[in-house]
Design a protein around this motif. Structure first.
Motif, short mmCIF file in Angstrom:
data_model
loop_
_atom_site.label_atom_id
_atom_site.label_comp_id
_atom_site.label_asym_id
_atom_site.label_seq_id
_atom_site.Cartn_x
_atom_site.Cartn_y
_atom_site.Cartn_z
N LEU A 1 0.85 -1.20 0.00
CA LEU A 1 0.00 0.00 0.00
C LEU A 1 0.88 1.24 0.00
O LEU A 1 2.02 1.21 0.46
N GLY B 1 -4.23 1.22 -2.67
CA GLY B 1 -3.78 -0.16 -2.83
C GLY B 1 -4.93 -1.14 -2.62
O GLY B 1 -6.10 -0.72 -2.58
N ARG C 1 -6.22 -2.26 2.67
CA ARG C 1 -6.49 -0.89 3.15
C ARG C 1 -7.45 -0.91 4.33
O ARG C 1 -7.30 -0.15 5.29
N PRO D 1 -1.70 1.35 -5.95
CA PRO D 1 -0.72 2.01 -5.08
C PRO D 1 -0.01 3.18 -5.77
O PRO D 1 0.40 4.15 -5.11
#
Lengths: 299, 299
Positions: free
Chosen positions: B114, B136, B141, B162
Motif C-alpha cells: 500500500l 492499494g 487498506r 498504489p
C-alpha cells in the motif's frame, strides 16, 4: 455589483438616527438608466447625469467597468463644480496610475479621492460578505468607514495613497486567478495519473479550505463555466483585462509575475477557442486540452 | 516523521482491548539506531535489521528519505521471507512508478503493498493532525485503516492502485510549493506598489484561510526560513527532489505543469545562492532578488 452596493447603502441609510452625520438620501446614476429602476422603487433618487450627483451629494461611490469609464465619469463629476470637501470613492478595478492621476485632478477641485475596490461576487456583496479595500486621505477614509462597513463585512486598510488601493485589488485578483491555474494543473496531473478530480477536491477542501479555493475547485470538477443569471461569475474578457493590468504593473514596477503570464496565456487560448463569454475559471480548459483530456465546452 | 508516526501507533496499541485483531507489539528499525532509543524506552522493540521486521510483523510501515532508500528497504524486506498476506505500507514521497514496481515485486512474495504518504510536518503529525493518503488493495487498506486513523486525523482515499497514492502526494506537494510561489509573487507585487506584506497577509487570512496558506504567508512576512529544532520545516533540497518528481510525472503523463517549472527554477536560484539548507519557502528570496528588494538571508 453597483446595485448590490447601493442596496446595502439604502438599507443602512433607512436605519440612521437623526444624530448621524450622513445625508439621508441615496442618489443613483447608471449609463443604462433601467438598471436603477429597482433601486428607485426602493427609495433611491434618480440622478439623470453624473453632474447631478455633484450638486446633490458630498459622498459619491463609483463602480465602473474599466479605466476609460472611470476616467470619463470622474472628469464629468469634477467638471460639475462639486462642493469642496466632497469624498469620491472609486470601487472599480483599474490600473493604479489612473487612481493616482485622478486623485490629483480631484485634489485641484477640493475633492478627496479614495479607492475602495471590492472582493466578492455581486451576490456575496449583497449578502454583506464583500471585503472592501480602503486607501486615500485618512480623514476621508474615516468619514466613509461606516458606509464601507454597511456595504461589506470587512475593510482591508491600505494606507493614505489611493494608488495602493488599486494595486491591492490587482494583487488580490492575482491570487484568485493564479489559484484557478493551480487547481487546473493539479487536477490535470492527478487525472492523468489515476487520481480523480474529486479526490483532489477532497484534498483542497481539507488543506486549502476557504470559499475561493474550494469554490473554484468545485467549478472545475463540475465543468461549470457558463454564466447563469443567478451566478454571473466573472467572464474571461474581464479576467484578461485584470491580468493584463497585473502584468503591466509587474513590468513597470520591476516585480516578476511569471504565474500571471501563464494565466494570461491560458485565458488567451480559451478565448481563441471561442470562450470569451465563459467564466474566467474556464482557463482550466487550456490545461486540459494541452493534456489531451476531454473538454466539456468548446470542443 | 517516522518517530511521530510510531509514537502515535505505540499509543494506539497500548489501548487495544483483547478482542482487537492487531499485534500488540511495535517493532522499530532505523538505519541510525539511536533514532529509535526514545521509542524503545516507550515500549517499542528494536529490530536490528529490516529482515527482523519481516519475521516479527505482518503489518509494516516505512517512512524513508527517497526512492533509493525505499527500493533497498523493500527489497531487503521481501528477501527475508515475510509471511504471505503481510501488508507493507510505504509512507515515503516517491516517484509513482517505483510504487508500482515495488507493489508487483511484493505481490510475487504474497505481500500486499500500500502507499500512504502523509501531509503534515512532524510536529503536526505527532499532534494527530496529519492527513494520510491511502491507496492499494481494498482488503489490505481496510485492515490498516484503524492504524492510519491512529496516526492522523483524516484519510484521503485514492483507490486500489498504489501508484495513485504516490501521485496524490506529488499533486498535493504541487499545491503547497506553488502556493509559496504565489505568495512570493503577490507580496512582491504589493511591496513594489505601496502595499505592505502585512496587508497581503491580512488579505490571505481573510480570503485564503487555512494553516498552509497563512502559515507560509506568515513565514514570508517574518523572513523565517532557517530551520530550528522545534520547527525543522522542509528543506530546499527535499523540495527540489519532490518538484523534480512532479515535473517528471507531468512530462511522462502529458500533463502541463508550468507553475512547477517556475517553482523549481526559483529553488535552484536560491540553492545557487547558498540556501540549500533553508526551508523550501525560501524560494521566495529568488522573487525578491529579481525585484531588487532587500534580502533577509543569502545577501
Amino acid at each position: 455589483m453597483g446595485t448590490s452596493m447601493a442596496t446595502n447603502l439604502l438599507e443602512f441609510l433607512s436605519k440612521l438616527s437623526p444624530d448621524d452625520p450622513f445625508e439621508r438620501q441615496l442618489h443613483v446614476h447608471n449609463r443604462t438608466q433601467s438598471k436603477t429602476d429597482k433601486l428607485v422603487s426602493q427609495g433611491a433618487v434618480l440622478a439623470p447625469s453624473v453632474a447631478d450627483l455633484a450638486s446633490a451629494c458630498t459622498i459619491v461611490f463609483s463602480m465602473l467597468l474599466n479605466d476609460a469609464a472611470v476616467t470619463s465619469t470622474v472628469e464629468a463629476f469634477l467638471s460639475a463644480d462639486p462642493k469642496p470637501g466632497t469624498v469620491f470613492v472609486d470601487c472599480s478595478t483599474v490600473y493604479p496610475n489612473l487612481s493616482e492621476d485622478l486623485s490629483h485632478k480631484a485634489a485641484e477641485k477640493g475633492v478627496l479621492y479614495l479607492t475602495s475596490p471590492i472582493f466578492g461576487r455581486p451576490d456575496a456583496v449583497l449578502a454583506h460578505r464583500g471585503l472592501l479595500v480602503s486607501a486615500g486621505d485618512p480623514a476621508a477614509r474615516e468619514r466613509v468607514r461606516p458606509l464601507l462597513e454597511a456595504i461589506g463585512q470587512g475593510i482591508l486598510d491600505c494606507g493614505d495613497d489611493p494608488r495602493a488601493g488599486s494595486a491591492m485589488k490587482l494583487v488580490g485578483n492575482f491570487f484568485i486567478s493564479s489559484w484557478i491555474e493551480l487547481a487546473a494543473e493539479g487536477m490535470t496531473l492527478g487525472e492523468k495519473n489515476g487520481v480523480a478530480r474529486e479526490t483532489v477536491l477532497d484534498f483542497i477542501t481539507r488543506l486549502f479550505p476557504g470559499f475561493i479555493t474550494t469554490g473554484y475547485a468545485k467549478a472545475l470538477v463540475a465543468d461549470k463555466f457558463t454564466p447563469t443569471p443567478e451566478d454571473p461569475g466573472f467572464n474571461l474578457e474581464g479576467g484578461m483585462k485584470d491580468v493584463g493590468h497585473m502584468q503591466r504593473l509587474g513590468r513597470e514596477s520591476g516585480a516578476p509575475l511569471p504565474v500571471a503570464d501563464i494565466v494570461q496565456e491560458h485565458m488567451q487560448q480559451v478565448k481563441n477557442m471561442g470562450g470569451a463569454g465563459l467564466d474566467w475559471s474556464s482557463l482550466s480548459l487550456a490545461v486540459r486540452k494541452e493534456a489531451g483530456l476531454p473538454l466539456s465546452h468548446l470542443q
